[in-house]
Design a protein around this motif. Structure first.
Motif, PDB file in Angstrom:
ATOM      1  N   MET A   1       0.840  -1.171   0.000  1.00  0.00           N
ATOM      2  CA  MET A   1       0.000   0.000   0.000  1.00  0.00           C
ATOM      3  C   MET A   1       0.894   1.246   0.000  1.00  0.00           C
ATOM      4  SD  MET A   1      -3.333   0.093   0.215  1.00  0.00           S
ATOM      5  CE  MET A   1      -4.699   1.038   0.701  1.00  0.00           C
ATOM      6  N   VAL A   2       0.526   2.244  -0.765  1.00  0.00           N
ATOM      7  CA  VAL A   2       1.270   3.498  -0.845  1.00  0.00           C
ATOM      8  C   VAL A   2       0.931   4.355   0.378  1.00  0.00           C
ATOM      9  CG1 VAL A   2       1.598   5.598  -2.199  1.00  0.00           C
ATOM     10  CG2 VAL A   2       1.289   3.424  -3.363  1.00  0.00           C
ATOM     11  N   THR A   3       1.953   4.963   0.945  1.00  0.00           N
ATOM     12  CA  THR A   3       1.756   5.861   2.081  1.00  0.00           C
ATOM     13  C   THR A   3       0.892   7.035   1.659  1.00  0.00           C
ATOM     14  OG1 THR A   3       3.916   5.279   2.972  1.00  0.00           O
ATOM     15  CG2 THR A   3       2.951   7.346   3.740  1.00  0.00           C
ATOM     16  N   GLU A   4      -0.104   7.368   2.463  1.00  0.00           N
ATOM     17  CA  GLU A   4      -0.957   8.534   2.224  1.00  0.00           C
ATOM     18  C   GLU A   4      -0.839   9.467   3.410  1.00  0.00           C
ATOM     19  OE1 GLU A   4      -5.002   7.867   1.075  1.00  0.00           O
ATOM     20  OE2 GLU A   4      -4.470   6.274  -0.314  1.00  0.00           O
ATOM     21  N   LEU A   5      -0.631  10.739   3.101  1.00  0.00           N
ATOM     22  CA  LEU A   5      -0.503  11.760   4.136  1.00  0.00           C
ATOM     23  C   LEU A   5      -1.386  12.947   3.799  1.00  0.00           C
ATOM     24  CD1 LEU A   5       3.375  11.865   4.140  1.00  0.00           C
ATOM     25  CD2 LEU A   5       2.015  11.028   6.038  1.00  0.00           C
ATOM     26  N   SER A   6      -1.868  13.610   4.830  1.00  0.00           N
ATOM     27  CA  SER A   6      -2.553  14.882   4.597  1.00  0.00           C
ATOM     28  C   SER A   6      -1.480  15.908   4.252  1.00  0.00           C
ATOM     29  CB  SER A   6      -3.310  15.321   5.853  1.00  0.00           C
ATOM     30  OG  SER A   6      -2.389  15.690   6.866  1.00  0.00           O
ATOM     31  N   PRO A  27       7.023   5.614  -3.169  1.00  0.00           N
ATOM     32  CA  PRO A  27       6.098   6.682  -3.579  1.00  0.00           C
ATOM     33  C   PRO A  27       5.165   7.034  -2.424  1.00  0.00           C
ATOM     34  CG  PRO A  27       6.106   4.901  -5.175  1.00  0.00           C
ATOM     35  CD  PRO A  27       6.844   4.418  -3.969  1.00  0.00           C
ATOM     36  N   ALA A  28       4.653   8.255  -2.447  1.00  0.00           N
ATOM     37  CA  ALA A  28       3.717   8.693  -1.410  1.00  0.00           C
ATOM     38  C   ALA A  28       2.628   9.545  -2.042  1.00  0.00           C
ATOM     39  CB  ALA A  28       4.445   9.484  -0.329  1.00  0.00           C
ATOM     40  N   ILE A  29       1.449   9.483  -1.438  1.00  0.00           N
ATOM     41  CA  ILE A  29       0.329  10.307  -1.876  1.00  0.00           C
ATOM     42  C   ILE A  29       0.092  11.366  -0.815  1.00  0.00           C
ATOM     43  CG2 ILE A  29      -2.158  10.343  -2.347  1.00  0.00           C
ATOM     44  CD1 ILE A  29      -1.827   7.429  -3.363  1.00  0.00           C
ATOM     45  N   VAL A  30       0.007  12.615  -1.266  1.00  0.00           N
ATOM     46  CA  VAL A  30      -0.310  13.725  -0.365  1.00  0.00           C
ATOM     47  C   VAL A  30      -1.698  14.218  -0.742  1.00  0.00           C
ATOM     48  CG1 VAL A  30       0.349  16.026   0.422  1.00  0.00           C
ATOM     49  CG2 VAL A  30       2.127  14.342  -0.129  1.00  0.00           C
ATOM     50  N   LYS A  31      -2.578  14.272   0.281  1.00  0.00           N
ATOM     51  CA  LYS A  31      -3.981  14.641   0.043  1.00  0.00           C
ATOM     52  C   LYS A  31      -4.301  15.992   0.673  1.00  0.00           C
ATOM     53  CE  LYS A  31      -6.418  10.476  -0.538  1.00  0.00           C
ATOM     54  NZ  LYS A  31      -7.672   9.887  -0.239  1.00  0.00           N
ATOM     55  N   ARG A  32      -5.120  16.730  -0.044  1.00  0.00           N
ATOM     56  CA  ARG A  32      -5.704  17.958   0.479  1.00  0.00           C
ATOM     57  C   ARG A  32      -7.193  17.862   0.194  1.00  0.00           C
ATOM     58  NH1 ARG A  32      -3.992  23.783  -1.761  1.00  0.00           N
ATOM     59  NH2 ARG A  32      -5.113  22.991  -3.556  1.00  0.00           N
ATOM     60  N   LYS A  33      -7.972  18.059   1.201  1.00  0.00           N
ATOM     61  CA  LYS A  33      -9.416  17.843   1.085  1.00  0.00           C
ATOM     62  C   LYS A  33      -9.648  16.385   0.715  1.00  0.00           C
ATOM     63  CE  LYS A  33     -10.024  22.613  -0.337  1.00  0.00           C
ATOM     64  NZ  LYS A  33     -10.433  23.503  -1.378  1.00  0.00           N
ATOM     65  N   GLU A  34     -10.825  16.024   0.370  1.00  0.00           N
ATOM     66  CA  GLU A  34     -11.107  14.630   0.008  1.00  0.00           C
ATOM     67  C   GLU A  34     -10.792  14.319  -1.453  1.00  0.00           C
ATOM     68  OE1 GLU A  34     -12.071  11.813   1.731  1.00  0.00           O
ATOM     69  OE2 GLU A  34     -11.512  13.088   3.414  1.00  0.00           O
ATOM     70  N   SER A  35     -10.874  15.330  -2.301  1.00  0.00           N
ATOM     71  CA  SER A  35     -10.778  15.058  -3.734  1.00  0.00           C
ATOM     72  C   SER A  35      -9.447  15.461  -4.372  1.00  0.00           C
ATOM     73  CB  SER A  35     -11.914  15.773  -4.461  1.00  0.00           C
ATOM     74  OG  SER A  35     -11.807  17.163  -4.262  1.00  0.00           O
ATOM     75  N   GLU A  36      -8.510  15.991  -3.600  1.00  0.00           N
ATOM     76  CA  GLU A  36      -7.249  16.451  -4.180  1.00  0.00           C
ATOM     77  C   GLU A  36      -6.091  15.597  -3.682  1.00  0.00           C
ATOM     78  OE1 GLU A  36      -6.619  20.616  -3.477  1.00  0.00           O
ATOM     79  OE2 GLU A  36      -8.637  21.134  -4.105  1.00  0.00           O
TER      80      GLU A  36
END
Length: 139
Positions: A1-6, A27-36
């Motif tokens: 699973m790819v790391t997800e961070l706010s 790789p990492a996923i950076v999230k802002r709000k629910e859809s970004e």
């Protein structure tokens, strides 16, 4: 699973996040709000991911002795006196198109006849110089 961070957590731990992405190849996923969401990945790995999006122009020797380079994937065509001149012109045209594509990406990514150009454009934009573009084009 790819790391997800706010985005807040990514900012707070940016140095650690960078080390994980770069040094550990994670790789990492950076999230802002629910859809970004954005994906962070090493540059060299991104280039490898794009290798199967090759661009090799068709070389057409015209009756008048000139050379046409046809790059059907991006719908770019150039003609000049020699292969070298045509290659230089093609590189200039590709760079100009890539610049326009990124500056107007919302338009191009929503145009059915242009959205499939994105991986090629990204690969071109990741080139450091004209010689790297030439190698990518296999000229």
């Amino acid at each position: 699973m790819v790391t997800e961070l706010s985005i807040t957590d990514a900012r707070k731990g940016f140095s650690s996040l960078y080390d994980d992405v770069f040094n550990l190849f994670k790789p990492a996923i950076v999230k802002r709000k629910e859809s970004e969401s954005v994906l962070l990945v090493r540059l060299d790995l991104q280039k490898k991911l794009l290798t199967h999006f090759s661009l090799k122009p068709e070389i057409i020797e015209e009756e008048d002795g000139s050379v046409t380079l046809a790059l059907d994937e991006l719908e770019i065509y150039v003609n000049d006196e020699t292969l070298e001149k045509a290659a230089n012109e093609l590189i200039d045209e590709i760079k100009e198109y890539a610049k326009e594509y990124i500056e107007r990406s919302q338009l191009f990514l929503n145009a059915p006849n242009r959205q499939h150009h994105f991986p090629y454009i990204l690969r071109i934009l990741l080139c450091d110089n004209d010689e790297e573009i030439r190698e990518y084009l296999e000229i």
